[in-house]
Design an enzyme around this catalytic site. Structure first.
Site, mmCIF file in Angstrom:
data_model
loop_
_atom_site.group_PDB
_atom_site.id
_atom_site.type_symbol
_atom_site.label_atom_id
_atom_site.label_comp_id
_atom_site.label_asym_id
_atom_site.label_seq_id
_atom_site.Cartn_x
_atom_site.Cartn_y
_atom_site.Cartn_z
ATOM 1 N N HIS A 67 -13.621 -0.223 -0.712
ATOM 2 C CA HIS A 67 -13.355 1.223 -0.806
ATOM 3 C C HIS A 67 -12.040 1.559 -1.498
ATOM 4 O O HIS A 67 -11.731 2.723 -1.717
ATOM 5 C CB HIS A 67 -13.452 1.890 0.576
ATOM 6 C CG HIS A 67 -12.339 1.598 1.526
ATOM 7 N ND1 HIS A 67 -11.365 2.531 1.804
ATOM 8 C CD2 HIS A 67 -12.047 0.528 2.277
ATOM 9 C CE1 HIS A 67 -10.524 2.017 2.688
ATOM 10 N NE2 HIS A 67 -10.918 0.807 2.997
ATOM 11 N N CYS A 70 2.801 8.624 13.320
ATOM 12 C CA CYS A 70 2.997 9.368 14.552
ATOM 13 C C CYS A 70 2.766 8.422 15.734
ATOM 14 O O CYS A 70 1.651 8.067 16.047
ATOM 15 C CB CYS A 70 2.019 10.524 14.610
ATOM 16 S SG CYS A 70 2.367 11.615 15.969
ATOM 17 N N ASN A 92 0.801 -1.223 0.000
ATOM 18 C CA ASN A 92 0.000 0.000 0.000
ATOM 19 C C ASN A 92 0.838 1.279 0.000
ATOM 20 O O ASN A 92 0.417 2.301 -0.499
ATOM 21 C CB ASN A 92 -0.967 0.004 1.181
ATOM 22 C CG ASN A 92 -0.344 -0.455 2.472
ATOM 23 O OD1 ASN A 92 0.193 -1.558 2.547
ATOM 24 N ND2 ASN A 92 -0.382 0.379 3.484
HETATM 25 N N1 PLP Z 1 -4.569 -4.391 3.388
HETATM 26 C C1 PLP Z 1 -4.009 -3.395 2.703
HETATM 27 C C2 PLP Z 1 -2.808 -3.658 1.846
HETATM 28 C C3 PLP Z 1 -4.541 -2.098 2.789
HETATM 29 O O1 PLP Z 1 -3.981 -1.097 2.100
HETATM 30 C C4 PLP Z 1 -5.684 -1.886 3.604
HETATM 31 C C5 PLP Z 1 -6.242 -0.537 3.783
HETATM 32 O O2 PLP Z 1 -5.527 0.448 3.763
HETATM 33 C C6 PLP Z 1 -6.235 -2.983 4.286
HETATM 34 C C7 PLP Z 1 -5.638 -4.225 4.158
HETATM 35 C C8 PLP Z 1 -7.431 -2.845 5.151
HETATM 36 O O3 PLP Z 1 -8.605 -2.724 4.378
HETATM 37 P P1 PLP Z 1 -9.942 -2.127 5.049
HETATM 38 O O4 PLP Z 1 -9.727 -0.663 5.202
HETATM 39 O O5 PLP Z 1 -11.029 -2.449 4.083
HETATM 40 O O6 PLP Z 1 -10.118 -2.817 6.335
#
Ligand code: PLP
Length: 389
Positions: A200, A324, A150
């Protein structure tokens, strides 16, 4: 001020076509899909259609799709299920750069006597499959590795990893929350057992996710109660959001090749121009395979938070590579695992694009960011030292 939204790995705007698809399922078609009457039955049909649409995007079968409340739930459900199915096995493998939805869970499990191996990544944030091979043993119950990161967008060699894990007899889960809808996946030709996604992140609303469970994979539900989702996830379905998720997957399936190409061009231009205009920058993960929409850029001698605030004053929304914790700004666990030098990790900014990003928005960042960086470097003692060299 109209926002320039370049934080799509955090969350995405709901596509109007997705919103229109879900709208009737609040005040008009509000029946419970489990009800015997026609009114529930017509909602059940739309939930089935959504399941087929998600399956089509993943190259999966509709009965392999389990709707959940979010990516986090899917990640938790996958790992918990494996532990229940094989209670005699006590070893879990993951990586140091996973999302907390996986990493926190695995670290908590060490307190319950599980052995957890966190695989390292190299300077590009890339995995070494030899390290995975060496870590696998007869006690390994599940390996959970993310499809794409991410923060950096780095794509792991998931198919190779999955094959290696299956050959050792363990289950393989991937958190594909950032990958689905951005790069093609095909479960029909994959060795992956379990895969998580989240609405989302692909223009569906918050509060809906999916866990893909390969046919024949033993599974124990995290939530027990009613018989929804063929007993794999109890709780009355979030019908409107599930229907939205189906539509979002259909749109991604139809338009991904064209959209990903356009997004990649804009991301590459942003990267080229910023690195040319701002001295002392590096691209986190720049030397390996990355998602087309993500740019994590490290700028020496500046702090990410300062950059974000000044960008925000110009209407530009991005995110930083710091977290943070107890008042101090720590570089993120991902950048630390990659060994990004301290002076760079602090000044790391992530821009993440989507189908709604425009060339004019990219132009605005190229115009606004370089003067912000020189202003911040003038203000910081390290930055001044560097500028005076
Ligand atoms: N896994 C990854 C790689 C993510 O980027 C995120 C959210 O930022 C999640 C899991 C968690 O997803 P959710 O916000 O739908 O719980």
């Amino acid at each position: 001020m109209k926002e320039i939204y370049l934080d799509n790995n955090a969350t995405t705007r709901v596509d109007e076509r997705v919103f229109e698809e879900m709208r009737p399922y609040f005040c008009e078609l509000y029946g419970n899909p489990s009800s015997m009457h026609f009114f529930g039955g017509q909602v059940q049909k739309k939930v089935d259609e959504a399941r087929s649409r998600v399956a089509a995007l993943l190259g999966a079968l509709p009965d392999e799709i389990v709707f959940t409340a979010c990516g986090t739930e899917s990640d938790n459900a996958a790992i918990r299920s494996a532990l229940e199915v094989f209670p005699e096995k006590r070893h879990i493998i993951t990586s140091r750069v996973e999302h907390p939805a996986v990493l926190t869970q695995c670290r908590n499990l060490t307190k319950r006597g599980y052995r957890v191996t966190e695989l390292n990544v190299d300077g590009n944030g890339q995995l070494d499959l030899k390290e995975l091979e060496a870590a696998l043993d007869d006690d390994t119950v599940i390996v959970s590795l993310m499809y794409a990161n991410n923060e950096t967008g780095v794509i792991f060699p998931i198919e190779e990893a999955a094959k290696m894990v299956k050959a050792k007899g363990a289950l393989f889960h991937t958190d594909a929350v950032q990958a689905v809808g951005k790069i093609p996946l095909n479960m029909a030709e994959s060795a992956i057992d379990l895969l998580s996604l989240s609405g989302h992140k692909l223009h569906a609303p918050k509060g809906v996710g999916v866990l893909y469970v390969r046919r024949g994979t033993p599974f124990r539900p995290l939530l027990v109660g009613g018989h929804q989702e063929r007993g794999r996830r109890a709780g009355t379905e979030n019908t409107a959001s599930i229907i939205a998720m189906g539509k979002a997957c259909e749109l991604a399936h139809l338009h991904m090749p064209e959209e990903a190409g356009r997004v990649r061009e804009m991301r590459d231009r942003l990267e080229r121009e910023l690195t040319a205009l701002i001295p002392n920058t590096r691209i986190n993960g720049g030397g390996t395979n990355r998602l087309p929409n993500t740019l994590s850029i490290a700028m020496e001698f500046v702090e990410g938070e300062g950059i974000l605030l000044l960008l925000s004053e110009k209407g530009i929304c991005a995110s930083s590579g710091s977290a943070c914790t107890s008042g101090s700004l720590e570089p993120s666990h991902v950048l630390r695992a990659m060994g990004v030098p301290f002076t760079c990790a602090h000044g790391s900014i992530r821009f993440s694009l989507s189908r709604f990003t425009t060339d004019a928005e990219i132009d605005a960042v190229i115009k606004e960011l370089p003067p912000i960086i020189s202003r911040l470097r003038q203000m910081s003692p390290f930055g001044r030292e560097f500028l005076n060299k």
